[in-house]
Design an enzyme around this catalytic site. Structure first.
Site, short mmCIF file in Angstrom:
data_model
loop_
_atom_site.label_atom_id
_atom_site.label_comp_id
_atom_site.label_asym_id
_atom_site.label_seq_id
_atom_site.Cartn_x
_atom_site.Cartn_y
_atom_site.Cartn_z
N TYR A 1 32.80 34.17 35.37
CA TYR A 1 34.16 35.06 35.21
C TYR A 1 34.03 36.49 36.14
O TYR A 1 35.03 37.09 36.50
CB TYR A 1 34.14 35.42 33.73
CG TYR A 1 34.59 34.71 32.59
CD1 TYR A 1 35.74 34.32 32.45
CD2 TYR A 1 33.24 33.83 32.10
CE1 TYR A 1 36.25 33.34 31.46
CE2 TYR A 1 33.76 32.56 31.35
CZ TYR A 1 35.15 32.36 30.83
OH TYR A 1 35.67 31.63 30.21
N ARG B 1 36.30 40.69 31.26
CA ARG B 1 36.74 40.55 30.13
C ARG B 1 38.16 40.47 29.97
O ARG B 1 38.90 39.34 29.46
CB ARG B 1 36.36 41.64 28.99
CG ARG B 1 36.78 41.32 27.78
CD ARG B 1 36.67 42.50 26.66
NE ARG B 1 34.92 42.62 26.78
CZ ARG B 1 34.10 41.87 25.83
NH1 ARG B 1 34.80 41.12 24.92
NH2 ARG B 1 32.97 41.94 25.74
N CYS C 1 41.84 27.24 35.31
CA CYS C 1 40.89 27.84 34.77
C CYS C 1 39.58 26.96 34.17
O CYS C 1 38.67 27.37 33.75
CB CYS C 1 41.66 28.55 33.59
SG CYS C 1 42.62 27.28 32.60
#
Length: 284
Positions: free
Chosen positions: A217, A231, A248
């Site tokens: 991420y 986030r 993803c």
């Protein structure tokens, strides 16, 4: 690669095997133990795994290890640095699905699809049955089975509240065959994206990751030009309505854990395996 219907049938068996391997990876189960867990003969399991993914269950167990995930993250870091330095895009990679992307304007998003016809339907994919939606401008939705079909269709309708929805399973199968067919020269697959500017940046960065690559991420946030927004990147991934096409499934946690995936952790790892096997096998 099996024909789509066969691949979809095999996926259910592969998913069961993945579920058992994830739960018992620390025990290093043998082929015989895995076959008993999924109620198949070892020979049948070996054949189904090989036909579906191009690798053996033993090889897949190696893919499941945290060490493999951490090594993949490190390799992606090096590859992405070179990729961006050379100015490559996702369309230039040999093993990537060739796509073109068009973003809806804020005004179009506000109208909720007023005056637009959205075709949709169900068909087989290598990862189980899938719901695909499209407009005259390209594919706008792709979801995998797991939740009840009515629930997944309702999500599509909610995303296009004023559009005219038109079901055509035959056309859906044609679209899905195009999505999951082996890479061949031809017109790129058009995608129609609906999201905020930040979401679009995250999705565009995802398309630059490359088939078979894994990123964290944090790495993806840096690729999207917002290195402190890991986030928010997670939220952008959760808003992705184009499963597999906006990949993803390639995003994992820095510690090597799989992380969240709307269509299930087993399916996420199955797609990762499928892509990695295609890379090892030269794109088959």
């Amino acid at each position: 690669m099996p024909v789509p219907d066969t691949a979809a049938r095999h996926y259910a068996l592969v998913e069961a095997a993945i579920r058992h391997l994830r739960a018992h990876a620390h025990e290093q189960p043998t082929l015989e133990e895995l076959a008993r867990a999924v109620h198949m003969s070892p020979c049948h399991l070996q054949r189904v795994f090989g036909e579906w993914a191009g690798v053996s269950p033993k090889r897949f167990l190696q893919y499941l290890s945290k060490q493999h995930a951490l090594a993949a993250l490190a390799a992606s870091q090096d590859t992405l640095s070179v990729t961006h330095a050379l100015g490559f895009t996702s369309g230039s990679r040999l093993h990537d699905l060739m796509v073109t992307c068009e973003a809806m304007t804020p005004g179009e998003i506000r109208t909720g699809g007023d005056g637009v016809t959205v075709g949709y339907g169900w068909g087989p994919s290598p990862f189980g049955d899938a719901l695909i939606g499209w407009t005259a401008r390209g594919v706008c939705h792709l979801a995998f089975s797991g939740a009840p079909r009515a629930e997944l269709e309702a999500r599509l309708a909610t995303a296009w509240p004023r559009a005219a929805l038109w079901r055509d399973d035959a056309a859906a199968r044609v679209w899905l065959e195009r999505v999951f067919a082996p890479a061949t020269p031809g017109a790129p697959l058009p995608l129609l994206l609906k999201g905020s500017n930040f979401q679009l940046k995250v999705w565009e960065a995802l398309l630059d990751t490359g088939c078979g690559r894994l990123v964290s991420y944090r790495q993806l946030a840096g690729m999207a030009g917002a290195p402190r927004a890991a986030r928010a990147v997670g939220s952008a991934l959760a808003a992705n309505d184009l499963g597999y096409l906006i990949p993803c499934h390639r995003v994992i946690r820095e510690g090597g854990e799989v992380g969240q995936y709307r269509w299930g952790g087993e399916r996420k790892q199955a797609i990762q395996l499928w892509e990695a096997a295609r890379m090892e096998g030269g794109g088959r």
